[in-house]
Design a protein around this motif. Structure first.
Motif, PDB file in Angstrom:
ATOM      1  N   SER A 243     -33.788 -45.549  16.130  1.00 51.58           N
ATOM      2  CA  SER A 243     -33.381 -45.084  14.803  1.00 51.58           C
ATOM      3  C   SER A 243     -33.485 -46.238  13.823  1.00 51.58           C
ATOM      4  CB  SER A 243     -31.942 -44.545  14.815  1.00 51.58           C
ATOM      5  OG  SER A 243     -31.028 -45.599  15.062  1.00 51.58           O
ATOM      6  N   PHE A 244     -33.599 -45.900  12.544  1.00 55.09           N
ATOM      7  CA  PHE A 244     -33.448 -46.897  11.484  1.00 55.09           C
ATOM      8  C   PHE A 244     -32.899 -46.199  10.262  1.00 55.09           C
ATOM      9  CE2 PHE A 244     -37.805 -45.369  10.722  1.00 55.09           C
ATOM     10  CZ  PHE A 244     -37.853 -45.235   9.345  1.00 55.09           C
ATOM     11  N   SER A 245     -32.341 -46.977   9.348  1.00 60.23           N
ATOM     12  CA  SER A 245     -31.757 -46.388   8.140  1.00 60.23           C
ATOM     13  C   SER A 245     -31.914 -47.345   6.965  1.00 60.23           C
ATOM     14  CB  SER A 245     -30.276 -46.066   8.345  1.00 60.23           C
ATOM     15  OG  SER A 245     -29.496 -47.243   8.419  1.00 60.23           O
ATOM     16  N   TYR A 246     -31.878 -46.754   5.773  1.00 57.90           N
ATOM     17  CA  TYR A 246     -31.868 -47.546   4.549  1.00 57.90           C
ATOM     18  C   TYR A 246     -31.045 -46.816   3.512  1.00 57.90           C
ATOM     19  CZ  TYR A 246     -35.743 -44.333   3.376  1.00 57.90           C
ATOM     20  OH  TYR A 246     -36.524 -43.222   3.165  1.00 57.90           O
ATOM     21  N   CYS A 247     -30.716 -47.535   2.445  1.00 51.98           N
ATOM     22  CA  CYS A 247     -29.940 -46.955   1.344  1.00 51.98           C
ATOM     23  C   CYS A 247     -30.376 -47.666   0.075  1.00 51.98           C
ATOM     24  CB  CYS A 247     -28.438 -47.138   1.590  1.00 51.98           C
ATOM     25  SG  CYS A 247     -27.348 -46.075   0.608  1.00 51.98           S
ATOM     26  N   PHE A 248     -31.024 -46.946  -0.839  1.00 49.71           N
ATOM     27  CA  PHE A 248     -31.597 -47.559  -2.030  1.00 49.71           C
ATOM     28  C   PHE A 248     -30.580 -47.583  -3.163  1.00 49.71           C
ATOM     29  CE2 PHE A 248     -35.854 -45.732  -0.441  1.00 49.71           C
ATOM     30  CZ  PHE A 248     -36.094 -46.878   0.306  1.00 49.71           C
ATOM     31  N   ASN A 439     -29.149 -44.129  -4.077  1.00 51.87           N
ATOM     32  CA  ASN A 439     -27.736 -43.891  -3.773  1.00 51.87           C
ATOM     33  C   ASN A 439     -27.560 -42.834  -2.691  1.00 51.87           C
ATOM     34  OD1 ASN A 439     -26.768 -45.709  -5.904  1.00 51.87           O
ATOM     35  ND2 ASN A 439     -27.601 -44.167  -7.292  1.00 51.87           N
ATOM     36  N   THR A 440     -28.462 -42.854  -1.712  1.00 53.32           N
ATOM     37  CA  THR A 440     -28.413 -41.934  -0.578  1.00 53.32           C
ATOM     38  C   THR A 440     -28.657 -42.732   0.697  1.00 53.32           C
ATOM     39  OG1 THR A 440     -29.333 -40.162  -1.962  1.00 53.32           O
ATOM     40  CG2 THR A 440     -29.349 -39.811   0.418  1.00 53.32           C
ATOM     41  N   HIS A 441     -27.754 -42.595   1.661  1.00 49.09           N
ATOM     42  CA  HIS A 441     -27.959 -43.237   2.953  1.00 49.09           C
ATOM     43  C   HIS A 441     -28.840 -42.323   3.796  1.00 49.09           C
ATOM     44  CE1 HIS A 441     -26.242 -44.828   6.978  1.00 49.09           C
ATOM     45  NE2 HIS A 441     -27.203 -45.610   6.559  1.00 49.09           N
ATOM     46  N   VAL A 442     -30.024 -42.814   4.175  1.00 45.60           N
ATOM     47  CA  VAL A 442     -31.018 -42.021   4.894  1.00 45.60           C
ATOM     48  C   VAL A 442     -31.199 -42.610   6.283  1.00 45.60           C
ATOM     49  CG1 VAL A 442     -33.362 -41.095   4.860  1.00 45.60           C
ATOM     50  CG2 VAL A 442     -32.169 -41.526   2.700  1.00 45.60           C
ATOM     51  N   VAL A 443     -31.012 -41.779   7.303  1.00 47.22           N
ATOM     52  CA  VAL A 443     -31.085 -42.230   8.696  1.00 47.22           C
ATOM     53  C   VAL A 443     -32.196 -41.470   9.414  1.00 47.22           C
ATOM     54  CG1 VAL A 443     -29.841 -42.517  10.863  1.00 47.22           C
ATOM     55  CG2 VAL A 443     -28.596 -42.700   8.696  1.00 47.22           C
TER      56      VAL A 443
END
Length: 465
Positions: A243-248, A439-443
């Motif tokens: 898995s990986f995630s980012y949040c812009f 402004n969204t945490h995407v996983v």
């Protein structure tokens, strides 16, 4: 092709290859990186930031299209034929001793690369020096016969003799944007000297492109691209994470956020979430195996639901109801017929005069704001009343992505203009860009092929470490 082959031979630098089995690290802990917008700290006004973003979207959509390229003039601000893939930057270090690099987080490509010396033709990368492979005691070029060399689509044999000849690569992004250099391995350092030492430091040997000829349009504060796609040589694949995630953070802010490769469920980041976590299937498309697809059922503008029509031809039907989610694209682009339906709803519901040909803008759905009133207080009351816009929702399989106003509306009060930040593109493909992901945490759950997302205060994610 002869010129390309000559370039590949010329740029190869023979450095002994060191075979390592630790190019992946199963079972290791999560890797964390700081993330900032490419334009952060440049002192640009908001209208200029949006203009730059819109021009990037015009170029980027040609990269992701599997249809024949569109031959059209490139808008002002881009070099002819250029493809801009830079938006949000991750910071890490390469080599021994570690040298800092700043790479674009790009889920639309696979190769990890940075500019290297000697540079035949490179873009200005600002204050960061070019990576010097000769200065790293852990650098090793990949020989021609090695599996990494054979796995890339465009490679050639460079300098050296016999089986020791090094692997030279050319990696194309479309419309003349290309990086050409040596395929190599070196130690990558994650987390070092970031955020006052709060990020855990990890070092892993990875395969990467050491670029000596890099053509395209790039920011002066980036050094290359970190591919986060599904392919073998992307960063998630090489790190063997599930898995990986980012949040812009907002394009209009200079705050940093967090990228994680590996780690737990979205629940551990709940302190930063401002709404519920939703999830939707991650789809695969054999014709574009590196990209991440979502099932897009409809788009709502206010209370009006606009279904995404299926393509009548069976072999192309899946493309109409799928959308690419792409961290390297700036603005969400829609097929032209879907875009026109969405535009018509905004025009009908906003109730302000539609204006075209806004100077310096590549956006098409723009409205004239009411003129400045005699007092600021009166103006703000009128603007709030007259510039109301309907909600915009992307209906995905099993989830409704309700975009906050700031993720699709931009207002230039000085110019008296309000624009809906969307774009149209030829073909059948929707691309969800990073402006809509702010402004969204995407996983990305790669093991179970699920994408989860939640509204979030992205700058608070660092507190989870």
């Amino acid at each position: 092709m002869k010129q390309l082959a000559a370039l590949l031979i010329l740029i190869a630098l023979p450095v002994p290859y060191r075979a390592h089995t630790a190019s992946v690290f199963p079972g290791a802990g999560a890797v964390s990186l700081l993330l900032t917008h490419a334009d952060a700290g440049l002192g640009l006004a908001r209208p200029e930031l949006v203009r730059r973003m819109a021009h990037r979207a015009t170029a980027r959509r040609r990269l992701l299209s599997s249809d024949p390229p569109v031959r059209a003039p490139v808008s002002g601000g881009l070099a002819a034929g250029g493809i801009v893939t830079n938006e949000y930057l991750v910071r890490l270090a390469v080599g021994t001793p570690p040298r800092p690099v700043s790479l674009t987080l790009d889920t639309g490509s696979d190769l990890v690369w940075t500019q290297c010396s000697p540079c035949r033709d490179c873009f200005d990368q600002g204050a960061l020096p070019l990576l010097d492979p000769a200065a790293s005691s852990s650098y090793a070029s990949v020989p021609c016969g090695a599996p990494p060399c054979r796995a890339l689509p465009f490679t050639s044999c460079g300098g050296g003799g016999g089986d020791r000849r090094s692997c030279a690569y050319a990696y194309h992004y479309g419309d003349k944007s290309v990086t050409i250099g040596d395929l190599a391995t070196d130690l990558f350092t994650f987390g070092e000297d970031n955020n006052g030492g709060r990020l855990p430091t990890r070092r892993r040997r990875l395969t990467f492109g050491c670029g000596h000829v890099n053509k395209g349009v790039f920011q002066s504060n980036e050094t290359g691209i970190a591919g986060f796609g599904r392919g073998r040589w992307s960063l998630p694949s090489q790190l063997n994470v599930t898995s990986f995630s980012y949040c812009f953070t907002s394009v209009f802010e200079s705050k940093s956020s967090l990228v994680t490769l590996g780690g737990g469920s979205p629940a551990i980041y709940s302190h930063a979430h401002t709404g519920e976590v939703q999830s939707t299937p991650l789809l695969k498309n054999p014709s574009q195996p590196s990209l991440y697809f979502l099932s897009l059922k409809a788009i709502s503008v206010g209370s009006t639901r606009i279904p995404v029509a299926e393509e009548e031809e069976p072999r192309r039907r899946h493309r109409r109801r799928s959308a690419i989610i792409d961290s390297g694209a700036s603005i969400t682009t829609l097929p032209e017929d879907l875009y026109e339906a969405v535009k018509a709803e905004f025009v009908a519901q906003v109730g302000l005069p539609l204006i075209t040909g806004v100077e310096g803008s590549a956006l098409d759905i723009c409205f004239e704001l009411p003129p400045m009133a005699s007092s600021p207080a009166t103006f703000w009351r009128r603007r709030r009343r007259l510039a109301a816009v309907p909600e915009l929702t992307l209906h995905l399989e099993g989830a409704d992505w309700e975009l906050p106003r700031g993720n699709y509306v931009f207002e230039d009060l000085a110019a008296g203009v309000m624009c809906v930040v969307l774009d149209a593109a030829p073909g059948e493909q929707t691309v969800i860009g990073n402006f809509q992901q702010q402004n969204t945490h995407v996983v990305y759950d790669l093991e179970n092929n699920r994408l989860s997302f939640a509204p979030a205060r992205c700058d608070r994610l660092v507190d989870s470490l």
